[in-house]
Design a protein around this motif. Structure first.
Motif, PDB file in Angstrom:
ATOM      1  N   LEU A  43      -3.149   1.390  -1.357  1.00 47.54           N
ATOM      2  CA  LEU A  43      -2.980   0.108  -1.269  1.00 47.54           C
ATOM      3  C   LEU A  43      -2.572  -0.070   0.497  1.00 47.54           C
ATOM      4  O   LEU A  43      -2.894  -1.175   1.020  1.00 47.54           O
ATOM      5  N   LEU A  44      -1.823   0.729   0.971  1.00 51.69           N
ATOM      6  CA  LEU A  44      -1.234   0.468   2.140  1.00 51.69           C
ATOM      7  C   LEU A  44      -2.287   0.441   3.187  1.00 51.69           C
ATOM      8  O   LEU A  44      -2.371  -0.239   4.167  1.00 51.69           O
ATOM      9  N   GLU A  65      -2.763   2.983  13.179  1.00 55.03           N
ATOM     10  CA  GLU A  65      -2.926   4.115  12.183  1.00 55.03           C
ATOM     11  C   GLU A  65      -1.482   4.452  11.921  1.00 55.03           C
ATOM     12  O   GLU A  65      -0.796   4.637  12.777  1.00 55.03           O
ATOM     13  N   TRP A  66      -1.229   4.432  10.529  1.00 56.06           N
ATOM     14  CA  TRP A  66      -0.026   4.950  10.009  1.00 56.06           C
ATOM     15  C   TRP A  66      -0.144   6.451   9.795  1.00 56.06           C
ATOM     16  O   TRP A  66      -0.949   6.861   9.037  1.00 56.06           O
ATOM     17  N   ASN A  67       1.142   7.074   9.775  1.00 57.19           N
ATOM     18  CA  ASN A  67       1.174   8.418   9.316  1.00 57.19           C
ATOM     19  C   ASN A  67       2.161   8.269   7.939  1.00 57.19           C
ATOM     20  O   ASN A  67       3.154   8.066   8.084  1.00 57.19           O
ATOM     21  N   LYS A  98      -5.547  -0.346   2.293  1.00 55.74           N
ATOM     22  CA  LYS A  98      -6.201  -1.554   2.435  1.00 55.74           C
ATOM     23  C   LYS A  98      -5.528  -2.663   3.024  1.00 55.74           C
ATOM     24  O   LYS A  98      -6.079  -3.609   3.708  1.00 55.74           O
ATOM     25  N   LEU A  99      -4.071  -2.732   3.195  1.00 57.43           N
ATOM     26  CA  LEU A  99      -3.340  -3.895   3.697  1.00 57.43           C
ATOM     27  C   LEU A  99      -3.227  -3.941   5.261  1.00 57.43           C
ATOM     28  O   LEU A  99      -3.281  -4.858   5.772  1.00 57.43           O
ATOM     29  N   LYS A 100      -3.667  -2.611   5.829  1.00 59.07           N
ATOM     30  CA  LYS A 100      -3.862  -2.520   7.122  1.00 59.07           C
ATOM     31  C   LYS A 100      -5.258  -2.361   7.589  1.00 59.07           C
ATOM     32  O   LYS A 100      -5.671  -2.475   8.831  1.00 59.07           O
ATOM     33  N   SER A 101      -6.194  -2.946   6.607  1.00 56.76           N
ATOM     34  CA  SER A 101      -7.516  -3.067   7.120  1.00 56.76           C
ATOM     35  C   SER A 101      -8.157  -4.602   7.072  1.00 56.76           C
ATOM     36  O   SER A 101      -7.333  -5.369   6.630  1.00 56.76           O
TER      37      SER A 101
END
Length: 633
Positions: free
Chosen positions: A465-466, A511-513, A468-471
């Protein structure tokens, strides 16, 4: 003179009569004949019948031409003014749309400025095209299309802002559903039918809420009901079974808790009425942290109910999300639902199941999580099964990687074929709709690691979900996502804070880790504060496992790059590394273990039958770990 013959006389007479009739017809008015007659001609200039000189005739001709030219120019200008009004309307709608975007405050400044300039230029271009004889139609078409787009866009943005404010509106009250239950074979269909019954109630637990419900009952009946008090739910249930009381009044949130120690309770009783009791939620002041700049922690609670989030329920999913926006790192920590912990403000130093904290309110679940990890949790997000389904569908599904192939014991119905089938998942990447994602996150019977694998799968769905939320999907699905959560999500994050996170991600597209971690424990049976009648199955948390997670939390808060917590001895015992791909594909619960209601509702009634298998595996784990953990427990 010779006299004419009679025949000649007659012929002459008929000719005269014919001529007379023709003359009469010519004298009568005939419209058709009149229309066919040519109109009289006006003498031309300079003719003998019109005494005018050549100069005067030419001047009159020039004046006539000028009048005709002005009329044509006036008509042309009139048409162009319509296009100019359209262009001005387009400009006004552009300003309204950008104003709505500004209030929503999710668009980074650079994009806001670019879009504003583009819209203004389009309006000016359409206005300028109205001065051309052939280009004005192009301007009109563009203006009409842009006006429609801007109207729809403004409605979309305004609706998004309204929904965001609704979703983030902090609830000041929580609702408990207090129910009246009789035996299934009892003839009473409503509280009116049972007004002369003896009602059993608890002497202490949930007493204030039950008393409020009794006040409502007495008010409706205009008389007082008779009640008997009991010290435990087991005593109350047995009194109902044996006829010592005719009905019982209790908090429906305790259904599963009562069922756990009184098997078959939910099948033997029937609810004849219910009353909603509201109690004020006393939340501490929510800190207004700059969550795009400094670390913060959010408690994610998953309630085991469908529909609206109006009533209290157990918290089946307990995940702590530690976020550092500066380093773009997220740590997801799952704690077993049956973790044996203290619930500050409720248990007075005693311990209880973590899932039971949800029955008292989200702030108590947060307090229990804070007690485990010795951290401050500022925010919470509370969702239920319906929330997850709608969130995933609003974003067009999610891509989740499964560690092995398995199927769930939840069944889905196919209208086209009138058949039921199991949800199945492949090893590797799976694109999941809302219902598939929920079944993936809830499965534990066919999970190699049982509850701990289920916790991992829940984290996988959250991580998806995260992603998708950052796309770019967030741009098209933002309003749908918020609409899906209206009434089905509860959070103390403000609308401005959520919007700032969206703006930050759209601005840097970083990009998130995302790192996942589990806290492990040992299965046991202990007395719980909320149900002291008999020991309940719990998970006694491993101190070393908790410390391993705390180490990673400290690194994240300090801005260091994090990875998965170090493996503990207990974790290595629970982890399954060699699960056969086909081992968990056909390990379904037998269909006859569930009633028709269960399957007709997609298998979502409960997962009670998995407790036997889970308890067996827990016992094996306890036996295998007893040697290593004797010093600790």
């Amino acid at each position: 003179m010779q006299r004419k013959s009679s025949f000649e006389d007659f012929e002459e007479l008929m000719n005269k009569a014919s001529e007379t009739e023709k003359t009469r017809e010519e004298l009568e008015f005939n419209p058709e004949t009149a229309r066919r007659q040519p109109e009289p001609k006006i003498p031309a200039v300079g003719s003998e019948m019109f005494d005018e000189g050549e100069d005067d005739a030419e001047a009159r001709y020039r004046r006539r031409e000028e009048r005709l030219r002005k009329k044509a120019e006036k008509r042309r200008r009139s048409k162009h003014w319509g296009g100019r009004i359209l262009a001005i309307t387009q400009l006004i709608l552009s300003i309204i749309f950008m104003g709505a975007l500004f209030v929503l405050d999710v668009l980074p400044l650079k994009y806001f400025v670019i879009i504003s300039i583009v819209f203004v230029l389009l309006a000016l271009i359409c206005f300028g095209l109205q001065f051309g004889r052939k280009t004005h139609w192009i301007g009109k078409v563009i203006s009409i299309l842009m006006c429609l787009v801007l109207i729809l866009g403004s409605v979309y943005v305004i609706k998004t802002k309204y929904t965001l404010d609704t979703v983030t509106k902090t609830k000041m009250y929580q609702t408990d559903k207090i129910v009246i239950a009789v035996m299934a074979e009892d003839e009473a269909q409503s509280v009116e039918d049972a007004k002369d019954y003896e009602f059993g109630i608890m002497s202490a637990l949930d007493r204030s809420k039950v008393d409020q419900a009794i006040e409502q009952i007495n008010g409706n009946l205009k008389s007082e009901i008779d009640t008997s008090e009991f010290d435990s739910y087991s005593e109350l249930v047995q009194a109902l079974y044996k006829g010592k009381v005719d009905a019982m009044i209790y908090n429906q949130a305790l259904d599963e808790l009562i069922e756990e120690n009184n098997p078959g309770f939910l099948e033997k009783i029937r609810i004849i009425d219910n009353f909603n009791v509201e109690t004020q939620v006393l939340m501490e002041d929510v800190p207004d942290l700059p969550i795009t700049k400094q670390p913060f922690i959010v408690y994610l609670s998953g309630m085991d109910v469908y529909g609206e989030l109006e009533q209290t329920s157990r918290s089946d999913v307990n995940i702590m999300a530690c976020v550092n926006p500066a380093t773009k790192q997220v740590l997801l920590v799952s704690v077993p639902r049956d973790a044996y912990v203290e619930i500050p403000g409720i248990t007075s130093g005693e311990k209880d199941k973590l899932t039971h904290a949800g029955m008292y309110g989200v702030r108590y679940s947060m307090a229990a999580m804070e007690e485990i990890f010795d951290v401050d949790i500022s925010y919470y997000v509370r969702v239920n099964f319906t929330s997850l389904i709608m969130m995933v569908d609003a974003l067009g599904g999610v891509d989740v990687e499964s560690e092995y192939a398995f199927s769930t014991y939840y069944k889905q119905y196919d209208e086209a074929t009138d058949t039921w089938s199991y949800y199945e998942y492949d090893k590797g990447m799976n694109h999941l709709s809302g219902k598939y994602a929920l079944a993936f996150a809830r499965e534990r019977m066919n999970a190699a690691g049982g509850d701990y694998q289920r916790a991992k799968n829940q984290q996988k769905v959250i991580a998806a979900l995260l992603e998708k939320l950052k796309s770019p999907a967030i741009l098209t699905g933002y309003t749908g996502l918020l609409s899906s959560l209206e009434g089905k999500m509860d959070t103390n994050l403000s609308a401005q804070q959520i919007a700032s996170l969206v703006k930050m991600q759209l601005n840097d597209a970083a990009e998130w880790n995302i790192v996942s971690a589990n806290v492990y424990g040992i299965s046991s049976e202990e007395y719980c504060a909320s149900y002291a009648e008999a020991p309940l199955a719990v998970e006694v948390l491993d101190d070393d496992s908790v410390e391993a997670v705390q180490e990673v939390i400290e690194k994240l808060m300090a801005g260091e790059v994090i990875s998965e917590p170090r493996k503990t001895e207990l974790q290595e015992i629970y982890e399954v590394d060699d699960a056969d791909d086909g081992e968990y594909l056909d390990n379904h619960a037998s269909d006859d273990e569930y009633d028709d209601f269960y399957w007709e509702n997609g298998g979502y009634e409960s997962d009670k039958t998995s407790k036997a298998q889970s308890s067996a595996s827990d016992a094996e784990a306890l036996d295998s770990t007893s040697d290593e953990t004797d010093d600790t427990y």
